[in-house]
Design a protein around this motif. Structure first.
Motif, PDB file in Angstrom:
ATOM      1  N   GLY A 185       3.485   0.875  -6.867  1.00  0.00           N
ATOM      2  CA  GLY A 185       3.021   2.244  -6.700  1.00  0.00           C
ATOM      3  C   GLY A 185       3.777   3.228  -7.582  1.00  0.00           C
ATOM      4  O   GLY A 185       4.805   2.897  -8.186  1.00  0.00           O
ATOM      5  N   ILE A 215       8.025   9.870   2.895  1.00  0.00           N
ATOM      6  CA  ILE A 215       7.465   8.751   2.133  1.00  0.00           C
ATOM      7  C   ILE A 215       6.918   7.722   3.118  1.00  0.00           C
ATOM      8  O   ILE A 215       7.627   7.283   4.027  1.00  0.00           O
ATOM      9  CB  ILE A 215       8.550   8.093   1.250  1.00  0.00           C
ATOM     10  CG1 ILE A 215       9.258   9.132   0.371  1.00  0.00           C
ATOM     11  CG2 ILE A 215       7.961   6.970   0.410  1.00  0.00           C
ATOM     12  CD1 ILE A 215      10.540   8.617  -0.250  1.00  0.00           C
ATOM     13  N   THR A 216       5.664   7.336   2.957  1.00  0.00           N
ATOM     14  CA  THR A 216       5.080   6.304   3.809  1.00  0.00           C
ATOM     15  C   THR A 216       4.483   5.191   2.946  1.00  0.00           C
ATOM     16  O   THR A 216       4.069   5.412   1.807  1.00  0.00           O
ATOM     17  CB  THR A 216       3.983   6.876   4.729  1.00  0.00           C
ATOM     18  OG1 THR A 216       2.985   7.520   3.930  1.00  0.00           O
ATOM     19  CG2 THR A 216       4.577   7.882   5.702  1.00  0.00           C
ATOM     20  N   ALA A 217       4.451   3.999   3.514  1.00  0.00           N
ATOM     21  CA  ALA A 217       3.890   2.840   2.813  1.00  0.00           C
ATOM     22  C   ALA A 217       3.713   1.715   3.815  1.00  0.00           C
ATOM     23  O   ALA A 217       4.188   1.799   4.961  1.00  0.00           O
ATOM     24  CB  ALA A 217       4.797   2.409   1.665  1.00  0.00           C
ATOM     25  N   ALA A 277       4.110   7.501  -7.126  1.00  0.00           N
ATOM     26  CA  ALA A 277       3.668   8.773  -6.554  1.00  0.00           C
ATOM     27  C   ALA A 277       4.535   9.897  -7.092  1.00  0.00           C
ATOM     28  O   ALA A 277       5.771   9.796  -7.073  1.00  0.00           O
ATOM     29  CB  ALA A 277       3.747   8.731  -5.032  1.00  0.00           C
ATOM     30  N   SER A 291       8.222   4.499   7.006  1.00  0.00           N
ATOM     31  CA  SER A 291       8.225   5.956   7.061  1.00  0.00           C
ATOM     32  C   SER A 291       9.652   6.409   6.785  1.00  0.00           C
ATOM     33  O   SER A 291      10.558   6.139   7.576  1.00  0.00           O
ATOM     34  CB  SER A 291       7.757   6.451   8.429  1.00  0.00           C
ATOM     35  OG  SER A 291       7.792   7.863   8.488  1.00  0.00           O
ATOM     36  N   ASP A 297       0.865  -1.176   0.000  1.00  0.00           N
ATOM     37  CA  ASP A 297       0.000   0.000   0.000  1.00  0.00           C
ATOM     38  C   ASP A 297       0.909   1.235   0.000  1.00  0.00           C
ATOM     39  O   ASP A 297       1.609   1.499   0.964  1.00  0.00           O
ATOM     40  CB  ASP A 297      -0.897   0.009   1.233  1.00  0.00           C
ATOM     41  CG  ASP A 297      -1.860   1.201   1.246  1.00  0.00           C
ATOM     42  OD1 ASP A 297      -1.988   1.860   0.192  1.00  0.00           O
ATOM     43  OD2 ASP A 297      -2.461   1.463   2.302  1.00  0.00           O
ATOM     44  N   GLY A 298       0.894   1.969  -1.087  1.00  0.00           N
ATOM     45  CA  GLY A 298       1.768   3.136  -1.208  1.00  0.00           C
ATOM     46  C   GLY A 298       2.733   2.960  -2.350  1.00  0.00           C
ATOM     47  O   GLY A 298       2.591   2.047  -3.169  1.00  0.00           O
ATOM     48  N   PRO A 299       3.686   3.853  -2.451  1.00  0.00           N
ATOM     49  CA  PRO A 299       4.056   4.883  -1.483  1.00  0.00           C
ATOM     50  C   PRO A 299       3.133   6.103  -1.527  1.00  0.00           C
ATOM     51  O   PRO A 299       2.555   6.422  -2.563  1.00  0.00           O
ATOM     52  CB  PRO A 299       5.469   5.258  -1.898  1.00  0.00           C
ATOM     53  CG  PRO A 299       5.470   5.041  -3.392  1.00  0.00           C
ATOM     54  CD  PRO A 299       4.617   3.828  -3.608  1.00  0.00           C
ATOM     55  N   THR A 300       3.027   6.759  -0.376  1.00  0.00           N
ATOM     56  CA  THR A 300       2.288   8.006  -0.252  1.00  0.00           C
ATOM     57  C   THR A 300       3.246   9.108   0.168  1.00  0.00           C
ATOM     58  O   THR A 300       4.122   8.872   1.022  1.00  0.00           O
ATOM     59  CB  THR A 300       1.167   7.870   0.797  1.00  0.00           C
ATOM     60  OG1 THR A 300       0.283   6.820   0.401  1.00  0.00           O
ATOM     61  CG2 THR A 300       0.384   9.165   0.935  1.00  0.00           C
ATOM     62  N   LEU A 301       3.109  10.282  -0.415  1.00  0.00           N
ATOM     63  CA  LEU A 301       3.991  11.403  -0.123  1.00  0.00           C
ATOM     64  C   LEU A 301       3.257  12.450   0.710  1.00  0.00           C
ATOM     65  O   LEU A 301       2.032  12.594   0.594  1.00  0.00           O
ATOM     66  CB  LEU A 301       4.499  12.033  -1.423  1.00  0.00           C
ATOM     67  CG  LEU A 301       5.067  11.062  -2.473  1.00  0.00           C
ATOM     68  CD1 LEU A 301       5.544  11.834  -3.693  1.00  0.00           C
ATOM     69  CD2 LEU A 301       6.186  10.222  -1.880  1.00  0.00           C
ATOM     70  N   ASP A 302       3.991  13.169   1.525  1.00  0.00           N
ATOM     71  CA  ASP A 302       3.344  14.157   2.400  1.00  0.00           C
ATOM     72  C   ASP A 302       3.104  15.496   1.716  1.00  0.00           C
ATOM     73  O   ASP A 302       2.570  16.413   2.330  1.00  0.00           O
ATOM     74  CB  ASP A 302       4.170  14.373   3.672  1.00  0.00           C
ATOM     75  CG  ASP A 302       5.490  15.082   3.417  1.00  0.00           C
ATOM     76  OD1 ASP A 302       5.982  15.035   2.262  1.00  0.00           O
ATOM     77  OD2 ASP A 302       6.028  15.687   4.361  1.00  0.00           O
TER      78      ASP A 302
END
Length: 369
Positions: free
Chosen positions: A357, A277-279, A359, A327, A260-265
């Protein structure tokens, strides 16, 4: 690394000239002394090259006499450190210029005598280019030396992409030429020798991943307690590339994971800031999964295209059903080895060589106030 004038500055060069002058007898080192006064502003390699040329100009003698002068200078324990670099360069140039087999063999021997004072890995490159087959024969003999510095020179001096070293085209084209040397050294007692072997094999991975994996597999099958660590270091570039054979050799095979991710802030950032970077990674398999987790940054190039660069996160074992939270802060700051360009960059997660992913974030070099 310290500045050139700290490594091969006036103090070191003055000491080198004094030692050589004492060994040279009636020969005056006037050209070398003059060169020593004009080193300011020159990089380390350029200093060595200029000094080597001056030494040869001051000692226009037949190779046997030149070698004898160097050996007399070597009798002093003060001949050590970076002052050895120009002397070793002069030795290889003099041996090659002689043109004879005896001078070549003795030149190689003299480099082996010098290398405990400072590595002669750069000076041996012209010897390899001049007479590759004979040089490799001698360097294979060096693998049996009692001196770890000589053994290391056999591996380091033959690296395809030796830092600061001139290329040896035949070795770059056919890395198998040097495998006998590496085979003789991968179980060496010395850490510095094994480290060189690993770096040499890693060099080869730039153009022959198959050979690297074949060699690493053979070493693991007939290695000692130090071999797995050596192989991990040797395969580091292939692991970052996600090479399946390299990953399998290290125990990182296919795994039933959900990423799940990666997600950026943030969607946009200014050069000099950090990106969070979170996942998460969940093991959906029935057995524990050994994972090597990296992330890939796709940097924008000057022409607007993007090029990937892989960065490490962790190596871990994930139990069945367990989830690993990630994280990671990634700094986007000016560095000497990369030039940043404005535009939309991207980040992927890489798990056991498989990317997940995508992002994007916009990097701004010159924000409008």
């Amino acid at each position: 690394m310290p500045f050139a004038d700290e490594l091969l500055g006036h103090q070191q060069v003055s000491a080198m000239v004094k030692l050589l002058q004492s060994a040279a007898g009636s020969h005056q080192l006037s050209a070398t002394r003059a060169t020593a006064e004009g080193l300011d502003g020159l990089a380390l390699g350029a200093r060595s090259s200029h000094l080597a040329a001056s030494i040869l100009e001051d000692l226009p003698v037949a190779y046997p006499e030149f070698a004898a002068i160097v050996r007399r200078a070597l009798e002093s324990s003060s001949l050590e450190g970076w002052m050895v670099w120009p002397i070793s360069n002069a030795v290889s140039a003099a041996a090659i210029a002689d043109g004879g087999a005896a001078a070549f063999d003795d030149g190689m021997q003299l480099l082996a005598e010098l290398t405990p004072r400072l590595t002669c890995e750069w000076a041996v490159r012209p010897m390899l280019r001049a007479r590759l087959e004979r040089a490799l024969e001698i360097m294979l003999e060096w693998t049996r030396s009692d001196n770890e510095h000589v053994r290391r020179l056999a591996s380091e001096g033959t690296r395809p992409y030796l830092p600061w070293g001139t290329r040896v085209p035949e070795i770059t084209r056919d890395a198998r030429l040097c495998i006998p040397i590496l085979d003789a050294l991968y179980r060496d007692d010395s850490e510095v020798v094994r480290r060189s072997v690993a770096n040499h094999l890693n060099d080869i991975s730039r153009h022959d991943a198959t050979l690297v994996c074949e060699t690493a597999a053979a070493w693991l099958a007939d290695g000692d307690e130090q071999t797995p660590r050596l192989v991990r270091h040797a395969l580091r570039t292939l692991v970052k590339r996600g090479d399946p054979d390299a990953l399998a050799l290290l125990g990182f095979g296919s795994a039933e994971v959900v990423v799940d991710g990666p997600t950026l802030d943030r969607a946009s950032m200014v050069l000099g800031e950090e990106l969070l970077i979170t996942a998460s990674i969940t093991n959906r398999g029935q057995v524990a999964a050994d994972l090597v987790v990296d992330y890939v940054v796709h940097h924008v190039k000057a022409d607007g295209s993007r090029t990937p660069k892989t960065f490490k996160i962790s190596t871990t074992r994930l139990a069945p059903g367990a989830t690993l939270g990630i994280s990671k802060r990634h700094a986007v700051r000016p560095i000497t080895t990369r030039r940043y360009h404005s535009g939309v960059h991207a980040i992927e997660l890489q798990v056991n060589g498989i990317r997940h992913g995508f992002a994007e974030f916009d990097l701004v070099l010159d924000p409008v106030c």
